[in-house]
Motif scaffolding. Structure first.
Motif, mmCIF file in Angstrom:
data_model
loop_
_atom_site.group_PDB
_atom_site.id
_atom_site.type_symbol
_atom_site.label_atom_id
_atom_site.label_comp_id
_atom_site.label_asym_id
_atom_site.label_seq_id
_atom_site.Cartn_x
_atom_site.Cartn_y
_atom_site.Cartn_z
ATOM 1 N N ARG A 185 1.829 4.528 -7.476
ATOM 2 C CA ARG A 185 0.700 3.767 -7.984
ATOM 3 C C ARG A 185 0.896 2.261 -7.876
ATOM 4 O O ARG A 185 0.173 1.600 -7.161
ATOM 5 C CB ARG A 185 0.365 4.148 -9.436
ATOM 6 N N ILE A 210 0.835 -1.202 0.000
ATOM 7 C CA ILE A 210 0.000 0.000 0.000
ATOM 8 C C ILE A 210 0.873 1.256 0.000
ATOM 9 O O ILE A 210 0.594 2.228 -0.713
ATOM 10 C CB ILE A 210 -0.953 -0.005 1.207
ATOM 11 N N ASP A 211 1.950 1.250 0.787
ATOM 12 C CA ASP A 211 2.864 2.401 0.823
ATOM 13 C C ASP A 211 3.463 2.649 -0.557
ATOM 14 O O ASP A 211 3.587 3.802 -0.995
ATOM 15 C CB ASP A 211 3.980 2.158 1.839
ATOM 16 N N VAL A 251 -5.855 4.089 -2.488
ATOM 17 C CA VAL A 251 -4.788 4.160 -3.479
ATOM 18 C C VAL A 251 -5.374 3.956 -4.880
ATOM 19 O O VAL A 251 -6.543 3.588 -5.035
ATOM 20 C CB VAL A 251 -3.694 3.106 -3.215
ATOM 21 N N ASN A 252 -4.553 4.184 -5.886
ATOM 22 C CA ASN A 252 -5.012 4.058 -7.270
ATOM 23 C C ASN A 252 -4.110 3.119 -8.061
ATOM 24 O O ASN A 252 -3.654 3.440 -9.157
ATOM 25 C CB ASN A 252 -5.065 5.429 -7.946
ATOM 26 N N ALA A 253 -3.825 1.963 -7.486
ATOM 27 C CA ALA A 253 -2.971 0.988 -8.166
ATOM 28 C C ALA A 253 -3.611 0.536 -9.475
ATOM 29 O O ALA A 253 -4.836 0.409 -9.572
ATOM 30 C CB ALA A 253 -2.736 -0.218 -7.260
ATOM 31 N N LYS A 310 -8.210 -1.445 -3.100
ATOM 32 C CA LYS A 310 -7.806 -0.108 -3.547
ATOM 33 C C LYS A 310 -8.633 0.967 -2.850
ATOM 34 O O LYS A 310 -8.099 1.946 -2.325
ATOM 35 C CB LYS A 310 -8.011 0.031 -5.066
ATOM 36 N N ALA A 313 2.070 1.822 -3.425
ATOM 37 C CA ALA A 313 0.996 2.319 -4.283
ATOM 38 C C ALA A 313 0.716 3.794 -4.039
ATOM 39 O O ALA A 313 0.331 4.525 -4.960
ATOM 40 C CB ALA A 313 -0.266 1.488 -4.067
ATOM 41 N N LYS A 314 0.907 4.248 -2.811
ATOM 42 C CA LYS A 314 0.680 5.652 -2.504
ATOM 43 C C LYS A 314 1.760 6.541 -3.122
ATOM 44 O O LYS A 314 1.508 7.703 -3.464
ATOM 45 C CB LYS A 314 0.633 5.857 -0.987
ATOM 46 N N LYS A 315 2.968 5.985 -3.279
ATOM 47 C CA LYS A 315 4.081 6.764 -3.824
ATOM 48 C C LYS A 315 4.060 6.811 -5.350
ATOM 49 O O LYS A 315 4.213 7.869 -5.956
ATOM 50 C CB LYS A 315 5.407 6.172 -3.350
#
Length: 328
Positions: A159, A152-153, A184-186, A179, A155-157
């Motif tokens: 995607r 998740i971290d 997040v917006n992976a 998501k 994905a936040k940086k």
């Protein structure tokens, strides 16, 4: 925000009712010395899964034991394409004589609702449910992610990329809900089968995959992949060190059902044989050891109750898809 898919409250109620019908457990009728007479010599079990995928593994393992309890030869047919639409059409067009069945999972409901194919789950007759299957988040063992929070971290940086089996699968819906829960917006990359997704996780193209524990078993045993979390409501007995997604801070839960369906109009002489045989198969000591190791949970629902179970799941799923804007 809380999301529950797979065995929804209504579907879970159906499972509890099915358990009640058997005294809260599977019937323990001993296996007969000879397999039950059956009107067909050869039975084809159709799956939308690619070889090595979860449904493919399920029917191939099941077929090894069915012949002990049903007097027929069982073969597996992989019909890929359209996220299960081609497989559903193949079975819907077959004669309703007990010779052809489809391996049911939530995929055939999702596909029917999302893509409106010519033949849908409504064109098949649910035969019997057999298992509840565990869904997990996994990554390559030599990769940088030790926990779900690491993913998740990332994905936040920037995607990130996540994998799912196909566009209309329960795994895809789980990834989408993760998501949303994580904010997040992976990018979610879908595949026609679990085998292709596995390769992309192992080569680092994907950060994680969402898949079925049983199809990952060999890679887990070989130390090639790391299971980061399970979508089950509780930790897996076989992997007590693996946290649930909810424990990891993201309130998403799901369990996949696994059963069989045939063409509309199955005769009683066929459905009765399957109701009795599946209970015996699930009590077969050798098979029970095998499916327990694969983290499959026996969830027998007989023919008379399985159609209502599928309808309940479809109704709840359609409401969720409308709520999220996936369908109108």
């Amino acid at each position: 925000m809380h999301f529950t898919v797979g065995l929804t409250r209504a579907a879970g109620t159906a499972l509890l009712l099915a358990a009640a019908l058997t005294g809260g457990r599977l019937l323990t009728t001993p296996a007969s010395a000879d397999p039950a007479p059956y009107p067909q010599k050869v039975v084809t079990l159709v799956t939308h899964s690619s070889p090595g995928g979860g449904s493919d593994v399920f029917v191939r393992e099941l077929s090894k034991y069915l012949g002990k309890y049903i007097n027929a030869t069982f073969v597996v047919e992989n019909v890929q394409g359209g996220s299960g639409a081609k497989a559903v059409a193949r079975v819907a067009g077959a004669p309703a004589d007990g010779s052809v069945f489809y391996a049911t999972t939530p995929t055939y409901v999702y596909t029917s609702l999302l893509s409106k194919p010519p033949k849908t789950y409504k064109d098949l007759e649910p035969l019997v449910n057999i298992f509840a299957d565990s869904e997990v988040v996994f990554t390559r063992a030599d990769g940088p992610y030790k926990t779900l929070q690491d993913v998740i971290d990332k994905a936040k940086k920037d995607r990130g990329k996540w994998g799912a089996a196909n566009p209309a699968s329960l795994e895809r819906q789980a990834a989408e809900q993760l998501k949303r829960a994580a904010g997040v917006n992976a990018a979610i990359v879908t595949h026609e089968g679990g085998g292709d997704m596995m390769l992309n996780v192992l080569n680092g193209t994907l950060d994680i995959g969402v898949g079925e524990f049983q199809e990952l078993r060999s890679q887990i045993d070989d130390g090639k992949i790391r299971v980061l979390a399970t979508f089950n409501p509780e930790r897996l007995p076989q992997k007590p060190d693996v946290p649930t997604v909810k424990e990891s801070g993201f309130d998403v839960q799901l369990v996949k059902f696994r059963g069989l369906a045939g063409p509309k109009g199955l005769p009683d002489e066929v459905t009765k044989v399957w109701d009795e045989a599946i209970q015996k198969v699930l009590q077969d000591p050798e098979y029970k050891k095998q499916y327990t190791e694969e983290v499959l949970v026996a969830q027998f629902i007989p023919h008379k109750d399985y159609p209502a179970f599928v309808d309940n799941f479809a109704t709840t799923t359609e409401a969720f898809l409308k709520e999220t804007g996936a369908i109108k």
